[in-house]
Scaffold this motif. Structure first.
Motif, short mmCIF file in Angstrom:
data_model
loop_
_atom_site.label_atom_id
_atom_site.label_comp_id
_atom_site.label_asym_id
_atom_site.label_seq_id
_atom_site.Cartn_x
_atom_site.Cartn_y
_atom_site.Cartn_z
N MET A 1 0.85 -1.19 0.00
CA MET A 1 0.00 0.00 0.00
C MET A 1 0.89 1.25 0.00
O MET A 1 1.81 1.36 0.79
N TYR A 2 0.58 2.20 -0.91
CA TYR A 2 1.35 3.43 -0.99
C TYR A 2 1.01 4.36 0.19
O TYR A 2 -0.08 4.28 0.76
N GLN A 3 1.97 5.26 0.48
CA GLN A 3 1.77 6.14 1.62
C GLN A 3 0.52 7.01 1.46
O GLN A 3 -0.24 7.20 2.42
N GLU A 4 0.27 7.55 0.26
CA GLU A 4 -0.90 8.40 0.05
C GLU A 4 -2.19 7.66 0.39
O GLU A 4 -3.11 8.23 0.98
N GLU A 5 -2.25 6.40 0.03
CA GLU A 5 -3.44 5.61 0.33
C GLU A 5 -3.57 5.38 1.83
O GLU A 5 -4.68 5.47 2.39
N LYS A 23 -0.89 1.52 17.62
CA LYS A 23 -1.11 0.08 17.59
C LYS A 23 -2.32 -0.29 16.74
O LYS A 23 -2.28 -1.25 15.96
N GLU A 24 -3.40 0.49 16.89
CA GLU A 24 -4.60 0.21 16.11
C GLU A 24 -4.31 0.27 14.61
O GLU A 24 -4.72 -0.61 13.85
N MET A 25 -3.62 1.31 14.17
CA MET A 25 -3.38 1.48 12.74
C MET A 25 -2.30 0.54 12.22
O MET A 25 -2.33 0.13 11.06
N THR A 26 -1.35 0.17 13.08
CA THR A 26 -0.37 -0.85 12.69
C THR A 26 -1.07 -2.15 12.34
O THR A 26 -0.78 -2.79 11.32
N SER A 27 -2.02 -2.54 13.18
CA SER A 27 -2.78 -3.77 12.96
C SER A 27 -3.71 -3.64 11.77
O SER A 27 -3.80 -4.53 10.92
N ALA A 28 -4.41 -2.50 11.66
CA ALA A 28 -5.41 -2.33 10.60
C ALA A 28 -4.77 -2.27 9.21
O ALA A 28 -5.33 -2.80 8.24
N LEU A 29 -3.58 -1.66 9.11
CA LEU A 29 -2.95 -1.48 7.81
C LEU A 29 -1.86 -2.51 7.52
O LEU A 29 -1.35 -2.57 6.40
N ASP A 34 7.07 1.86 12.97
CA ASP A 34 7.88 2.95 12.44
C ASP A 34 7.18 3.61 11.25
O ASP A 34 7.21 4.83 11.10
N THR A 35 6.56 2.79 10.41
CA THR A 35 5.83 3.34 9.26
C THR A 35 4.66 4.20 9.72
O THR A 35 4.45 5.31 9.21
N ILE A 36 3.92 3.70 10.70
CA ILE A 36 2.78 4.47 11.21
C ILE A 36 3.25 5.75 11.88
O ILE A 36 2.63 6.82 11.72
#
Length: 258
Positions: A1-5, A23-29, A34-36
């Motif tokens: 998944m690209y960063q803009e998305e 943590k929520e977005m790490t799991s969801a995406l 580090d990326t989040i």
């Protein structure tokens, strides 16, 4: 998944919910923390969001202290880790105060000692009702449904005649080292407990250092022990305060209040 998305998805979730955790977005995406963190930082740099400790909120949004039942479902791993750190302060035959706090209620759940406990918390009363060997005393009065506690003038008079070996305390906010709460009646209980305890053990998730309640009961200078997931450097320098940090691997950084 690209960063803009990813950024579009993060902003959609943020607008829908008002608050997100790493943590929520790490799991969801399905990406690394580090990326989040980089995504969160970029959204803040663009003025679209504001970083909090471990999370993200909409800009100019003041973090709202959620009701007790909502908080009890949040940050459970961090709460359990903090409660385990506090368990060592329990001794057979001890005389304790257990605060109305989702973290302190975790401690109540894992308590095994024969002891005397006072509390104004409905949830602590329910937990200790099933524990043999615990002499539990519920401080009564008017019931405050949002945070599930009891208090009135008789409660304060009763507390003024007690002296605890250890008081296990929570907090709605710890910003700038000030211990604050969401209810004035609850704050009055804490003020007496602070005065009438040999040792005060404060249990709080790291998010509390970014939050303020409406009523201040004291400051961290009055506390003997702070058990938290991660303390700010300035907190560790407070004279007389022993800071105990739990394993940061146990954190899930989605706490809202005490």
């Amino acid at each position: 998944m690209y960063q803009e998305e990813r950024l579009r998805l993060i902003m959609k979730e943020l607008k829908d919910r008002g608050r997100l955790t790493a943590k929520e977005m790490t799991s969801a995406l399905g990406v690394s923390r580090d990326t989040i963190r980089r995504d969160f930082n970029l959204l803040e740099d663009q003025g679209l969001a504001h970083r909090t400790h471990g999370g993200l909120i909409l800009p100019k949004q003041v973090p709202v202290i959620a009701p007790y039942q909502s908080r009890s479902k949040q940050s459970t791993q961090a709460k359990r880790a903090i409660a385990q750190g506090a368990k060592k302060f329990l001794q057979k035959g001890g005389f304790y105060f257990f605060d109305v706090s989702t973290v302190v209620s975790q401690l109540a759940q894992i308590s095994e000692e024969s002891m005397t406990v006072y509390s104004h918390s409905l949830d602590n009363a329910l937990i200790f009702s099933d524990k043999e060997g615990v002499d539990f005393n519920l401080l009564g009065g008017k019931y405050y449904s949002k945070n599930r506690f009891f208090s009135n003038l008789d409660t304060l008079k009763q507390l003024d005649q007690l002296y605890f070996d250890v008081a296990f305390i929570g907090a709605a906010g710890l910003k700038d080292g000030k211990i604050s709460y969401d209810d004035q009646a609850d704050c009055q209980v804490k003020e007496l407990v602070f005065k009438n305890s040999q040792s005060i053990v404060l249990l709080a998730e790291a998010e509390k250092f970014q939050q303020n309640g409406h009523y201040q009961a004291g400051s961290l200078e009055e506390i003997d022990y702070l058990i938290t997931t991660q303390a700010l450097p300035a907190i560790k320098k407070i004279n007389g305060l022993e800071v105990i940090e739990t394993d940061r691997k146990e954190e899930d950084h989605d706490a809202s209040s005490d």
